[in-house]
Design an enzyme around this catalytic site. Structure first.
Site, short mmCIF file in Angstrom:
data_model
loop_
_atom_site.label_atom_id
_atom_site.label_comp_id
_atom_site.label_asym_id
_atom_site.label_seq_id
_atom_site.Cartn_x
_atom_site.Cartn_y
_atom_site.Cartn_z
CE LYS A 65 -1.95 2.52 3.29
NZ LYS A 65 -2.01 3.84 2.67
N GLY A 82 7.22 5.20 7.88
CA GLY A 82 6.28 6.28 8.11
C GLY A 82 6.54 6.91 9.46
CB SER A 83 4.47 9.15 11.49
OG SER A 83 3.31 8.34 11.61
CD GLU A 91 14.07 1.52 8.36
OE1 GLU A 91 14.60 2.58 8.75
OE2 GLU A 91 14.60 0.42 8.48
CB CYS A 119 13.15 9.97 6.97
SG CYS A 119 14.08 8.98 5.79
CD GLU A 164 9.59 13.25 11.48
OE1 GLU A 164 8.55 12.63 11.75
OE2 GLU A 164 10.46 12.81 10.73
P1 NAP Z 1 2.37 8.02 8.13
O1 NAP Z 1 1.21 8.90 8.31
O2 NAP Z 1 2.83 7.22 9.29
O3 NAP Z 1 2.00 7.04 6.92
C1 NAP Z 1 2.90 6.13 6.34
C2 NAP Z 1 2.11 5.03 5.66
O4 NAP Z 1 1.41 4.27 6.64
C3 NAP Z 1 1.03 5.55 4.71
O5 NAP Z 1 0.86 4.63 3.66
C4 NAP Z 1 -0.19 5.57 5.61
O6 NAP Z 1 -1.38 5.55 4.89
C5 NAP Z 1 0.02 4.31 6.40
N1 NAP Z 1 -0.62 4.27 7.71
C6 NAP Z 1 -0.94 5.30 8.52
N2 NAP Z 1 -1.52 4.83 9.66
C7 NAP Z 1 -1.54 3.48 9.55
C8 NAP Z 1 -2.01 2.43 10.39
N3 NAP Z 1 -2.58 2.67 11.58
N4 NAP Z 1 -1.89 1.15 9.97
C9 NAP Z 1 -1.31 0.88 8.78
N5 NAP Z 1 -0.86 1.83 7.93
C10 NAP Z 1 -0.96 3.12 8.32
O7 NAP Z 1 3.65 8.79 7.60
P2 NAP Z 1 3.69 9.86 6.44
O8 NAP Z 1 3.11 11.12 6.96
O9 NAP Z 1 3.16 9.25 5.20
O10 NAP Z 1 5.27 10.02 6.23
C11 NAP Z 1 6.06 10.89 6.95
C12 NAP Z 1 6.77 10.17 8.08
O11 NAP Z 1 7.53 9.10 7.54
C13 NAP Z 1 7.75 11.05 8.80
O12 NAP Z 1 7.63 10.80 10.18
C14 NAP Z 1 9.10 10.58 8.29
O13 NAP Z 1 10.19 10.80 9.15
C15 NAP Z 1 8.85 9.13 8.10
N6 NAP Z 1 9.80 8.54 7.18
C16 NAP Z 1 10.75 7.71 7.68
C17 NAP Z 1 11.69 7.14 6.84
C18 NAP Z 1 12.77 6.22 7.35
O14 NAP Z 1 13.43 5.58 6.54
N7 NAP Z 1 12.97 6.13 8.65
C19 NAP Z 1 11.64 7.42 5.46
C20 NAP Z 1 10.65 8.27 4.99
C21 NAP Z 1 9.72 8.83 5.86
P3 NAP Z 1 -2.09 6.93 4.43
O15 NAP Z 1 -1.03 7.96 4.26
O16 NAP Z 1 -2.71 6.54 3.15
O17 NAP Z 1 -3.06 7.26 5.49
#
Ligand code: NAP
Length: 484
Positions: free
Chosen positions: A177, A230-231, A252, A286, A388
């Site tokens: 996804k 993700g977050s 991650e 990130c 963040e």
């Molecule tokens: P996010 O809101 O956590 O979402 C990431 C992914 O997870 C999206 O596909 C989201 O779907 C899905 N998701 C959200 N809640 C979920 C749940 N309860 N169960 C399953 N899937 C769920 O993060 P984002 O805002 O897209 O990305 C930004 C974050 O990613 C930042 O915190 C950044 O630091 C982090 N990041 C980390 C890395 C690393 O390598 N450490 C790399 C890139 C980004 P939807 O968006 O469709 O709701």
């Protein structure tokens, strides 16, 4: 290949493009214009069930496919990504708001590199044997089965393929996804996989939001491993569901990375890269360094040059080559960043430049743009330096000794990456050994070798991606002991 992107994109299940079972769709907004320009499936547990049935049917054959055959298909996917760079880059920019030149130079080439890299990994992956007195052990590394890959919006195809490619290379079937905010490049990837001859059911791509579609993947009992980027908040939620089910988990998560600048650095190289590590992709990487720590003796000089250079970054239409800064990914994220800047002001921060939204004229007048922002006069314990923001916002703080630099650098719950600028290699190695992060760059930033372990410590995640780490994550080790 000719890509027609329909207004309403579809899920890819069992090699076929199909509507979500509920018939419900979500708006897709171009953040540079603020306009709805497509619809995406609002998938739920029923669609996940359907994808799992398809993956299950494909698993026996795919996991037994020769590594050479897997190599050929994955390598073909890499070639087709390269051939379709223009269309994929445009899709990425329209979904995400990042400058088109950046999508072309970084995002899409890296997506094909991911497939190429793990195509060869499939051919080279081997397991261990341990001779002992009177016998020998050998270790089988077998595919986990059906795995879930969930990725964020900041580097859409780049991170989506970073998970899918090793999962497929290791012989798994995948339910994946992308973020609902940036779905189109994943939709196009499905077309590429079909064209490359990836058998039906091996990769299934579902669209929808995190709480319904994402969680349905995490909860499904037949999905044995979850690779999530993700977050930290969503990672915590995912861990709370998957851990009691004893699923393999790779998380991650977020970061609050320090950029530590010593007085003896290579000044020009440091300034050039500090602009990149602060504001690249509008600060939405990130690995961006949102806390800049500067040795006190060069603090004023750094501040003057950094502010002057930052003010020169052109903000505007991501489709125009001269735009150095594009749009923020969504209205929600735009509002979050503006709120963080307000909090920084209330905490006593001084805005040295930026701090406001921007409305470019013409096509992008209703888009979500924010000036690159530099803030000073904030200590390590405020919200701005602890949480963040994930936008074009950085703070600067002076330090007087290596120990103080380390204390400031480690003063957060995150531990993803760190950058160190100094010509003194002994000092650099000392700081690298004491810093609490999974990745350290010395005199560079975002220099990537796909063989290296990638991931964070503390609240930045669990596990490592990249190279053999990824191949090991997507396989189960089975030890076989033979007595002579
Ligand atoms: P996010 O809101 O956590 O979402 C990431 C992914 O997870 C999206 O596909 C989201 O779907 C899905 N998701 C959200 N809640 C979920 C749940 N309860 N169960 C399953 N899937 C769920 O993060 P984002 O805002 O897209 O990305 C930004 C974050 O990613 C930042 O915190 C950044 O630091 C982090 N990041 C980390 C890395 C690393 O390598 N450490 C790399 C890139 C980004 P939807 O968006 O469709 O709701």
């Amino acid at each position: 290949m000719h890509f027609d992107i329909p207004f309403q994109i579809e899920n890819y299940i069992n090699g076929k493009f199909q509507h979500p079972i509920s018939g419900s769709f979500i708006d897709n907004v171009n953040p540079a214009t603020g306009k709805v320009y497509g619809k995406i499936p609002n998938s739920n547990d029923e669609d996940v069930d359907k994808a799992v049935v398809a993956a299950n049917a494909a698993l026996k054959s795919w996991s037994a496919t020769s590594t050479e055959s897997r190599f050929k298909i994955l390598n073909k996917i890499a070639e087709l990504i390269d051939e379709n760079l223009e269309a994929l880059a445009l899709a990425e920019t329209n979904d995400n708001g990042k400058p088109l030149w950046l999508s072309k130079e970084v995002d899409i080439p890296r997506a094909s590199s991911n497939f190429r890299f793990f195509a060869t990994a499939a051919m080279q992956f081997s397991s261990e044997s341990h001779a002992m007195e009177g016998g020998i052990n050998y270790t089988l590394r077998q595919p986990v089965g059906i795995v879930g890959c969930i990725s964020p919006w900041n580097l859409p195809l780049y991170l989506f393929t970073w998970k899918i490619a090793p999962a497929l290379a290791a012989g798994n079937c995948v339910i994946a996804k992308p973020s609902e905010t940036t779905p189109v490049s994943a939709y196009l990837l499905a077309k590429i996989c079909k064209e490359a001859g990836l058998p039906d059911g091996v990769l299934n791509i579902l669209h929808g939001d995190g709480p319904s579609c994402g969680e349905a993947i995490v909860k499904h009992p037949s999905i044995k491993a979850i690779s999530f980027t993700g977050s930290t908040k969503a990672g915590e939620r995912i861990a709370s569901i998957a851990a009691p089910m004893f699923k393999k988990l790779s998380l991650e998560l977020g970061g609050k990375n320090p950029n530590i600048i010593f007085a003896d650095c290579d000044w020009d190289k440091m300034i050039y890269n500090t602009i990149r590590s602060s504001f690249g992709n509008q600060g939405q990487i990130c690995l961006c360094c949102s806390r800049i720590l500067i040795e006190a003796s060069i603090y004023e000089r750094f501040k003057m040059t950094f502010v002057e250079r930052t003010k020169k970054l052109t903000i505007g239409d991501p489709l125009v080559d001269s735009s150095k800064q594009g749009a923020i990914v969504s209205k929600v994220h735009f509002e979050k960043i503006i709120n963080c800047i307000d909090i920084a002001k209330k905490e006593g921060g001084t805005i040295l430049c930026g701090g406001k939204s921007v409305s470019p004229s013409g096509r992008c007048e209703n888009g979500y743009f924010i000036e690159p922002t530099i803030i000073e006069n904030l200590g390590p314990n405020c919200k701005t330096n602890k949480e963040e923001i994930f936008g074009p916002v950085v703070t600067i703080q002076p330090f007087h000794s290596v120990e103080e630099a380390l204390a400031l650098a480690n003063a957060t719950d995150y531990g993803l990456s760190c950058t160190i600028w100094t010509q003194d290699i002994a000092k650099a190695n000392h700081v690298a050994s004491k810093i609490e992060s999974g990745i350290v760059w010395i005199n560079c930033w975002l220099q990537r070798d796909l063989r290296t372990p990638f991931g964070g410590v503390k609240n930045s995640g669990v596990g490592r991606e990249g190279g053999l780490e990824a191949m090991r994550f997507f396989t189960e080790a089975k030890n076989v002991c033979i007595q002579y």
